[in-house]
Scaffold this motif. Sequence first.
Motif, short mmCIF file in Angstrom:
data_model
loop_
_atom_site.label_atom_id
_atom_site.label_comp_id
_atom_site.label_asym_id
_atom_site.label_seq_id
_atom_site.Cartn_x
_atom_site.Cartn_y
_atom_site.Cartn_z
N TRP A 262 0.83 -1.21 0.00
CA TRP A 262 0.00 0.00 0.00
C TRP A 262 0.87 1.26 0.00
O TRP A 262 0.63 2.20 -0.76
CB TRP A 262 -0.91 -0.01 1.22
CG TRP A 262 -1.65 1.27 1.43
CD1 TRP A 262 -2.64 1.81 0.65
CD2 TRP A 262 -1.46 2.20 2.51
NE1 TRP A 262 -3.07 3.00 1.17
CE2 TRP A 262 -2.37 3.27 2.31
CE3 TRP A 262 -0.62 2.22 3.62
CZ2 TRP A 262 -2.44 4.35 3.19
CZ3 TRP A 262 -0.70 3.29 4.50
CH2 TRP A 262 -1.60 4.33 4.28
N THR A 266 0.79 3.94 -3.00
CA THR A 266 0.27 5.26 -2.63
C THR A 266 1.34 6.34 -2.76
O THR A 266 1.09 7.43 -3.28
CB THR A 266 -0.25 5.23 -1.18
OG1 THR A 266 -1.27 4.23 -1.06
CG2 THR A 266 -0.84 6.57 -0.80
N ASP A 524 -7.11 4.19 -3.39
CA ASP A 524 -7.25 3.36 -2.20
C ASP A 524 -8.26 2.25 -2.44
O ASP A 524 -8.07 1.11 -1.98
CB ASP A 524 -7.68 4.24 -1.02
CG ASP A 524 -7.67 3.49 0.30
OD1 ASP A 524 -6.64 2.88 0.63
OD2 ASP A 524 -8.71 3.50 0.99
N TYR A 527 -6.49 -0.49 -4.41
CA TYR A 527 -5.54 -1.28 -3.64
C TYR A 527 -6.25 -2.22 -2.67
O TYR A 527 -5.76 -3.33 -2.39
CB TYR A 527 -4.56 -0.36 -2.91
CG TYR A 527 -3.84 0.59 -3.83
CD1 TYR A 527 -3.44 0.17 -5.10
CD2 TYR A 527 -3.58 1.91 -3.47
CE1 TYR A 527 -2.79 1.04 -5.97
CE2 TYR A 527 -2.94 2.78 -4.33
CZ TYR A 527 -2.55 2.34 -5.58
OH TYR A 527 -1.92 3.20 -6.44
N TRP A 589 -5.40 0.32 6.83
CA TRP A 589 -4.18 -0.39 6.44
C TRP A 589 -3.30 -0.71 7.64
O TRP A 589 -2.68 -1.78 7.69
CB TRP A 589 -3.42 0.42 5.40
CG TRP A 589 -4.11 0.43 4.06
CD1 TRP A 589 -4.85 1.44 3.52
CD2 TRP A 589 -4.17 -0.65 3.13
NE1 TRP A 589 -5.35 1.06 2.30
CE2 TRP A 589 -4.96 -0.21 2.03
CE3 TRP A 589 -3.63 -1.93 3.09
CZ2 TRP A 589 -5.20 -1.01 0.92
CZ3 TRP A 589 -3.87 -2.73 2.00
CH2 TRP A 589 -4.65 -2.28 0.93
#
Length: 607
Positions: A262, A266, A524, A527, A589
């Motif tokens: 992540w 990101t 987001d 993912y 996360w």
Amino acid sequence: MSTAIVTGQPVPGSSLEGELRALGFDVRLAPDAAQAGAALAAVPAGQRVALVDAGFVGHTHALRLGLTDPRFAASAVPGAVSVQPAAREALTGALRDTAQGPSATDFGTRAGTLAGVLADRVAERLTVSGTEVHHPELGELVAAVPADPQARNEARQAVAAVDDEAIRLRTAVKARDGFFTTYCISPYSRYIARWCARRGLTPNQVTTASLFTALIAAGCAATGTRVGFVAAGLLLLFSFVLDCTDGQLARYSLQYSTLGAWLDATFDRAKEYAYYAGLALGAARGGDDVWALALGAMVLQTCRHVVDFSFNEANHDATANTSPTAALSDKLDSVGWTVWVRRMIVLPIGERWALIAVLTALTTPRITFIVLLIGCALAATYTTAGRVLRSLTRRATRTDRAAQALTELSDSGPLSELLQRAVRGVPRHTAPAIAALGALVLVLATALSDYGSWWPVLGAAVYALTSAAAVSRPLKGPLDWLVPPVFRAAEYGTILLIAAKADVNGALPAAFGLVAAVAYHHYDTVYRIRGGTGAPPHWLVRAIGGHEGRTLVVTVIAALLTNTDFTVALTVCAVAVALVVLVESIRYWVTAHRRGAPAVHDEGEPA
């Protein structure tokens, strides 16, 4: 902490125990099947545990691949099997069943023969019981349990003939990457990755260093000086080197994690878009307003990514997936020079960042953005046209999971849910056309009217109705993967047009911030889907309005407020959306990481 249970009679001169300890295992010996079961029962439930035959001969990296990869609940190589806590119960049952089998009475009586069978048969029983066991591709690496001294000697010679460290270093590089990354970065970044591994650095630390480097580059660009632009270009390239290094470090040391995947994905977007903002600020210092170009570049790049995500989600598990166009594409991918041409045409992250860095150092921000927009537009046209052709010629049945993923990527809010009740009965496979029609009405109403007009509001109302109709049926049509990209282009494009028409200082930077916050939410969502956890919670989508709700709100405040007040309202919207999505995303996360969510490492298309 991990525990390795070495089964069978120890082999004189074997370095197996030392190799396992070097890999982080606490080694326990179990000469027979009963003691192996007792040793397994004594291992704490939260630990990874491995069964390794005492007669194992092979490379240390073969053991590393088979026993330490965190992405898989169970994995095995010849003579060794390993499970994470999630598969611990299955391992206990498989070991018990194997120990009670025909070879149980012979276990340990013939050193290296049936002892090797134990680990391999346990792996087989795990598979039979429904546990998916990963078998890594070893290539030239050796992993074997020789049956006699002669075979053992031959296996040791085979181990000595192959440099497993060279293989480990080579395979740390992503198998599929762009030309610039493959030939200009990876030849030396892999050694940086090894240097980091030997000093105990983690991929997440390198990822964070890459982010800070890119932010410093953006700050240098924001100075608006030639020295600042040159420094920005060099730092952006160094940031990309570190960006390659973190993935290579993860592959080199098998340090995969959900949080790491992540962060990597990101931060890539944060680095690039922060750099765009830095260039725009630097240009403004020189008296050139390029915020519209910066926002346009972000909109185009984000829409390109959504095309990639939507197409892949729609087709990766499709059945009867045949296409003449795909066959031709695969054929071209097997021919030397066409592979690199095709990879460069799509302007992946390596080529794109190199282009941006060079243009920043040598030209102006305006030229940099114009060239970037042209390049990305050509790349988007090429990839999207190819995927449309594949979809039209493909005889595929798309799954419910794919349709659900496309619906989640659509990001429809409460207004769409309400309107869907009034638009039932939409013909099948018309979703892309309906979505495109609504987006066209919205964009034209905005583009052809002055700031403060109510025509964009009417266009947004039509858009809300058509977008609801587009998602009223499951998105299983051949081109339904186009629906999310159309929604992204309509929403982002409308914000860009209205901010540009406001023609007041701060409007375009505020629009940049709002699009960045919404784009983060959309990334987001991708993912989370890729990680197998589904879209963000429904309350979050409702709280930030969905794409149709946000679009309507922006058009309404533009019609009601002066251009100066509009800028303030847009800034408030940007901050509010950013706070909500960032807090929820970080909470999710971090919590997933602490709960030990399965590790993820994406080896997909270059971004």
